[in-house]
Design a protein around this motif. Structure first.
Motif, PDB file in Angstrom:
ATOM      1  N   CYS E  96       0.822  -1.209   0.000  1.00 18.51           N
ATOM      2  CA  CYS E  96       0.000   0.000   0.000  1.00 18.51           C
ATOM      3  C   CYS E  96       0.851   1.252   0.000  1.00 18.51           C
ATOM      4  CB  CYS E  96      -0.884   0.021   1.254  1.00 18.51           C
ATOM      5  SG  CYS E  96      -2.116  -1.275   1.217  1.00 18.51           S
ATOM      6  N   PRO E  97       0.307   2.352  -0.527  1.00 24.97           N
ATOM      7  CA  PRO E  97       0.972   3.637  -0.330  1.00 24.97           C
ATOM      8  C   PRO E  97       1.001   3.936   1.166  1.00 24.97           C
ATOM      9  CG  PRO E  97      -1.227   3.925  -1.302  1.00 24.97           C
ATOM     10  CD  PRO E  97      -0.940   2.461  -1.290  1.00 24.97           C
ATOM     11  N   HIS E  98       1.897   4.807   1.573  1.00 30.05           N
ATOM     12  CA  HIS E  98       2.075   5.128   2.993  1.00 30.05           C
ATOM     13  C   HIS E  98       0.745   5.503   3.658  1.00 30.05           C
ATOM     14  CE1 HIS E  98       3.920   6.531   6.659  1.00 30.05           C
ATOM     15  NE2 HIS E  98       3.094   7.564   6.590  1.00 30.05           N
ATOM     16  N   PHE E  99       0.554   5.081   4.913  1.00 33.37           N
ATOM     17  CA  PHE E  99      -0.644   5.484   5.674  1.00 33.37           C
ATOM     18  C   PHE E  99      -0.223   5.789   7.106  1.00 33.37           C
ATOM     19  CE2 PHE E  99      -0.798   1.331   7.656  1.00 33.37           C
ATOM     20  CZ  PHE E  99      -0.284   0.503   6.681  1.00 33.37           C
ATOM     21  N   ASP E 100      -1.058   6.601   7.794  1.00 30.90           N
ATOM     22  CA  ASP E 100      -0.699   7.072   9.134  1.00 30.90           C
ATOM     23  C   ASP E 100      -1.444   6.332  10.231  1.00 30.90           C
ATOM     24  OD1 ASP E 100       0.901   9.487   8.199  1.00 30.90           O
ATOM     25  OD2 ASP E 100      -1.017   9.822   7.211  1.00 30.90           O
ATOM     26  N   VAL E 101      -2.615   5.798   9.902  1.00 31.91           N
ATOM     27  CA  VAL E 101      -3.453   5.204  10.937  1.00 31.91           C
ATOM     28  C   VAL E 101      -4.298   4.090  10.323  1.00 31.91           C
ATOM     29  CG1 VAL E 101      -5.190   7.022  10.567  1.00 31.91           C
ATOM     30  CG2 VAL E 101      -5.246   5.696  12.672  1.00 31.91           C
ATOM     31  N   VAL E 102      -4.491   3.026  11.120  1.00 29.09           N
ATOM     32  CA  VAL E 102      -5.329   1.908  10.681  1.00 29.09           C
ATOM     33  C   VAL E 102      -6.627   1.928  11.477  1.00 29.09           C
ATOM     34  CG1 VAL E 102      -5.512  -0.616  10.673  1.00 29.09           C
ATOM     35  CG2 VAL E 102      -3.365   0.481  10.043  1.00 29.09           C
ATOM     36  N   TYR E 103      -7.744   1.750  10.813  1.00 26.33           N
ATOM     37  CA  TYR E 103      -9.036   1.633  11.489  1.00 26.33           C
ATOM     38  C   TYR E 103      -9.437   0.166  11.513  1.00 26.33           C
ATOM     39  CZ  TYR E 103      -9.217   6.639  10.809  1.00 26.33           C
ATOM     40  OH  TYR E 103      -8.906   7.978  10.829  1.00 26.33           O
ATOM     41  N   THR E 104      -9.576  -0.399  12.716  1.00 24.57           N
ATOM     42  CA  THR E 104      -9.968  -1.807  12.812  1.00 24.57           C
ATOM     43  C   THR E 104     -10.591  -2.076  14.168  1.00 24.57           C
ATOM     44  OG1 THR E 104      -9.235  -4.103  12.646  1.00 24.57           O
ATOM     45  CG2 THR E 104      -7.715  -2.609  13.721  1.00 24.57           C
ATOM     46  N   ASN E 105     -11.465  -3.066  14.232  1.00 26.90           N
ATOM     47  CA  ASN E 105     -11.996  -3.537  15.507  1.00 26.90           C
ATOM     48  C   ASN E 105     -11.476  -4.928  15.842  1.00 26.90           C
ATOM     49  OD1 ASN E 105     -13.493  -1.175  15.743  1.00 26.90           O
ATOM     50  ND2 ASN E 105     -15.179  -2.040  14.537  1.00 26.90           N
ATOM     51  N   ASN E 106     -10.567  -5.423  15.047  1.00 24.47           N
ATOM     52  CA  ASN E 106     -10.024  -6.759  15.239  1.00 24.47           C
ATOM     53  C   ASN E 106      -8.799  -6.663  16.152  1.00 24.47           C
ATOM     54  OD1 ASN E 106      -8.274  -9.012  14.867  1.00 24.47           O
ATOM     55  ND2 ASN E 106      -9.482  -9.602  13.084  1.00 24.47           N
ATOM     56  N   PRO E 107      -8.842  -7.300  17.336  1.00 24.27           N
ATOM     57  CA  PRO E 107      -7.746  -7.107  18.303  1.00 24.27           C
ATOM     58  C   PRO E 107      -6.396  -7.651  17.842  1.00 24.27           C
ATOM     59  CG  PRO E 107      -9.331  -8.763  19.092  1.00 24.27           C
ATOM     60  CD  PRO E 107      -9.929  -8.152  17.868  1.00 24.27           C
ATOM     61  N   ILE E 108      -6.397  -8.684  17.008  1.00 24.02           N
ATOM     62  CA  ILE E 108      -5.118  -9.215  16.526  1.00 24.02           C
ATOM     63  C   ILE E 108      -4.506  -8.288  15.477  1.00 24.02           C
ATOM     64  CG2 ILE E 108      -4.146 -11.058  15.077  1.00 24.02           C
ATOM     65  CD1 ILE E 108      -4.202 -11.706  18.040  1.00 24.02           C
ATOM     66  N   VAL E 109      -5.347  -7.788  14.588  1.00 20.20           N
ATOM     67  CA  VAL E 109      -4.847  -6.820  13.605  1.00 20.20           C
ATOM     68  C   VAL E 109      -4.275  -5.605  14.341  1.00 20.20           C
ATOM     69  CG1 VAL E 109      -5.551  -5.276  11.733  1.00 20.20           C
ATOM     70  CG2 VAL E 109      -6.438  -7.614  11.811  1.00 20.20           C
ATOM     71  N   LYS E 110      -5.009  -5.170  15.372  1.00 19.71           N
ATOM     72  CA  LYS E 110      -4.528  -4.058  16.213  1.00 19.71           C
ATOM     73  C   LYS E 110      -3.151  -4.396  16.809  1.00 19.71           C
ATOM     74  CE  LYS E 110      -6.349  -1.231  20.081  1.00 19.71           C
ATOM     75  NZ  LYS E 110      -5.245  -1.261  21.048  1.00 19.71           N
ATOM     76  N   GLU E 111      -3.029  -5.572  17.434  1.00 18.12           N
ATOM     77  CA  GLU E 111      -1.760  -5.947  18.071  1.00 18.12           C
ATOM     78  C   GLU E 111      -0.612  -5.975  17.066  1.00 18.12           C
ATOM     79  OE1 GLU E 111      -1.839  -9.508  20.555  1.00 18.12           O
ATOM     80  OE2 GLU E 111       0.324  -9.814  20.288  1.00 18.12           O
TER      81      GLU E 111
END
Lengths: 176, 176, 176, 176, 176, 176
Positions: E96-111
């Motif tokens: 992906c092109p550069h990004f600053d923040v991820v939006y997710t409700n999945n705790p593993i993706v978050k970790e």
């Protein structure tokens, strides 16, 4: 003669090869001169749904076709699975000699081949009760499965120790 | 001395490493001088059945082996799975230093190694109740699992946040 | 004591393990308490640039480390290549126990680890003339390579028939 | 009669199938009753060294074997490459029906099969000048290659547009 | 203005794209200027949980984004799954092109993203009842699913024959 | 108006994106309403022929397309390579939204798409001297490459440290 030298194709996993497969193949060979028999899922073996290797399946099918004197009208082609199912018909076309028609009752296989402009026909068999899942269950449960496969295949499977292998696969300890 | 400098091999996933594994390893080391410990399924992690990475599993096993003063008699070798199970024993032989005997209770692993002319023995453990599946369930359900793993491994798993990770893996939202 | 219990990491293919590797490892162990030794390209073997299997390379390195009494300060971890090189440092971190610093002279490896916030130091060796490429060439051309590898490794390679294998790999007929 | 019902195996890429292959096959069939013909590198096509698909190669070989009336003594088995070369002989054994002897002049293939306790013999051909590399060069350079392949294969390659394809592969623009 | 030119990222499989996805995207775009929309599991299609190809999903999302006049603020990036889940966030960052923040409700993706020092926020949607699993079930069972997806996507899915495809996938014969 | 709402497709590796690419894209957009831009070899990065990641290439192309006000007429789709080249056009069709015509000067790409009944046209550019190979060589040798890429891409590449990365890739130590 209606066949006009055409070549058909069928796909199966042949775990194991049984009389239902054989009747379907013979029915196809009434319709076409030659038949490509694709062995699917050849990258799996020694597992519950795929106990036999590709090589063992080639052996079974060849024994039966030779016994029926139709070996020289067939091409047996092992093809590994592809996770991108949209590419699967293309892989089959790339791995197999040219064919004119596919015999299948699977609606997705039909849709994918037709998108590639390959003509598709119903696969006909009167032996709908014979099913590889049932045969593997019979092997596992000690029931007599021999009558559902060609005699020469039954003999091969006995020599291979098929029942022992299937039991071993299912006995696999769950404890980690 | 009966060992004759032989080297054995065992395979596990070690999700996590527990006292049952440890007792089996120590039993093997009564029979052979050195032991190759294969960590399987190293290409999986952060999943329900494989929560820990290969690196974390190497860490756990090494901590325990050093604590038991048997690290220098062991080789810890991570090996990725192979879908073609018929090739798996060959991959193990290619990834590991030479070994003389495999310890396993899995009949398919036994069959495949014996086909390769590798000798196979039963793996002995008196701690058959200890099982990684149960330990992961205890972690998930907030029960006390610490007594089932070596103390130094329990401490490592606590520091790693193992319970939190396993809960997170199972909390994973199903909504798409 | 300057080490503060830190752990370092180096990467090599070790085709074969030689005195240059050994000196670099010993230099690292002056700087850190423990060292992770990653064996790269473990999914290749019996090829011109990768004649030895992962298992054979683990054997060579272990023999040498035990001879030097530093085996218990090291972790030997085979890691398969990944075509997506941007993921490679992540795979190494996932396959290896935790480490604090990477020793490398490769600027891309440096860039990729630093992007992951891993600290990187120069790998120091006074034996810059010793090089696995040259050793394989000596083996192929019948020159004496023994002095460039630890004695115990030379003995192992002789027993393995390393020279014969490398000659066989290069003799491979080109005719199709 | 010396054959005793044995089955042999040879490996080739058959890019394209030529008279050298054919003579080797016929020589093997003097020694064994049946022959497994492994088509290698089936996962490559439309490339400089592998212009033809697996399916096209099955077609070529089958045409020639039928013409020679030896099709029913052969098994044609396409096998995808494996990067871990140490596993390659095992994959061949898993993909192919059982065989007793391998015919090869490649010393590494010999070494790997012998490690698996498979017996290996020299492959004999008097047509050492015929070589698929040369045939592809002739096709590229507009020279007459027809006499180096069986007539029925030459006809098939002409119908397929083999020369056009090889030229197209080599014309591929380098500009990015 | 609070956005400061930042770029966010969300991940979905979009099987199919529905109003819940759309509301989440619009909510993200209140928080950031631009949004990377990762389409996951793009290496699967024509299967029960992944009936649509990557291309079809790009088409659905683009139609909806253009209809909402937000196409030029988004990047739609298909990313194939990786079995080594510990590498997944790294693959996303590489694709992906550069990004600053991820939006997710999945705790593993978050970790996993937080381990990579990527900041993570909750993904907000008021349309929690809308769910791709339910929509596929409605399609299968002949219920009216149209109101749960953007109108332009409903029209596209009708033209594509989505209901027919999903029924075909589930009708797939079990008999072997 | 001749376009009739058609959609075209071009393929490139864009290592880096340059004015030749841009002119070709603009020429295509004279012929069709919308264009799918496939980024090939996205599974490679940090290598001599593929220094930039897929994400970096998406960034370059997007910057340029937005600058030219044609971003909303294009779809940028990264597609990983496939070793089975005969499947490649099928993968492209599976990964991309529907397209009516392919623009290419590569005769094999043309042959493969035409076999799939996709229409193919010549790709026209007056800037045949501009070539990504040359640009990478200029970067490596300290020559001024800026004028060969769109200004906004040059600025991005400078910020990325493109020259430093390419030098690092080529400096990679050969010593093993």
């Amino acid at each position: 003669m209606a066949k006009n030298g055409k070549r058909g194709l069928i796909v199966g996993r042949f775990q194991p090869y049984h009389l239902g497969h054989q009747q379907a193949i013979k029915n196809c060979l009434k319709d076409v001169n030659e038949l490509v028999i694709v062995i699917g899922s050849t990258d799996q073996s020694y597992e519950k749904e795929n106990p036999f290797t590709a090589g063992e399946r080639i052996e079974m099918i060849s024994l039966a076709l030779k016994d029926e004197k139709i070996f020289n009208r067939c091409f047996i082609v092992p093809v590994a699975d592809i996770k991108e199912f949209a590419l699967w018909t293309k892989r089959i076309r790339s791995y197999c000699p040219h064919f004119d028609v596919v015999y299948t009752n699977n609606p997705i296989v039909k849709e994918l081949f037709e998108k590639d402009n390959v003509s598709v026909k119903k696969m006909v068999s009167n032996l709908k009760d014979i099913d590889a899942v049932k045969i593997r269950e019979m092997m596992l449960n000690g029931k007599d499965w021999h009558k559902y496969v060609p005699k020469i295949v039954a003999k091969y499977l006995d020599k291979l120790g098929a029942v022992g292998r299937i039991k071993a696969i299912f006995m696999e300890e769950q404890k980690e």
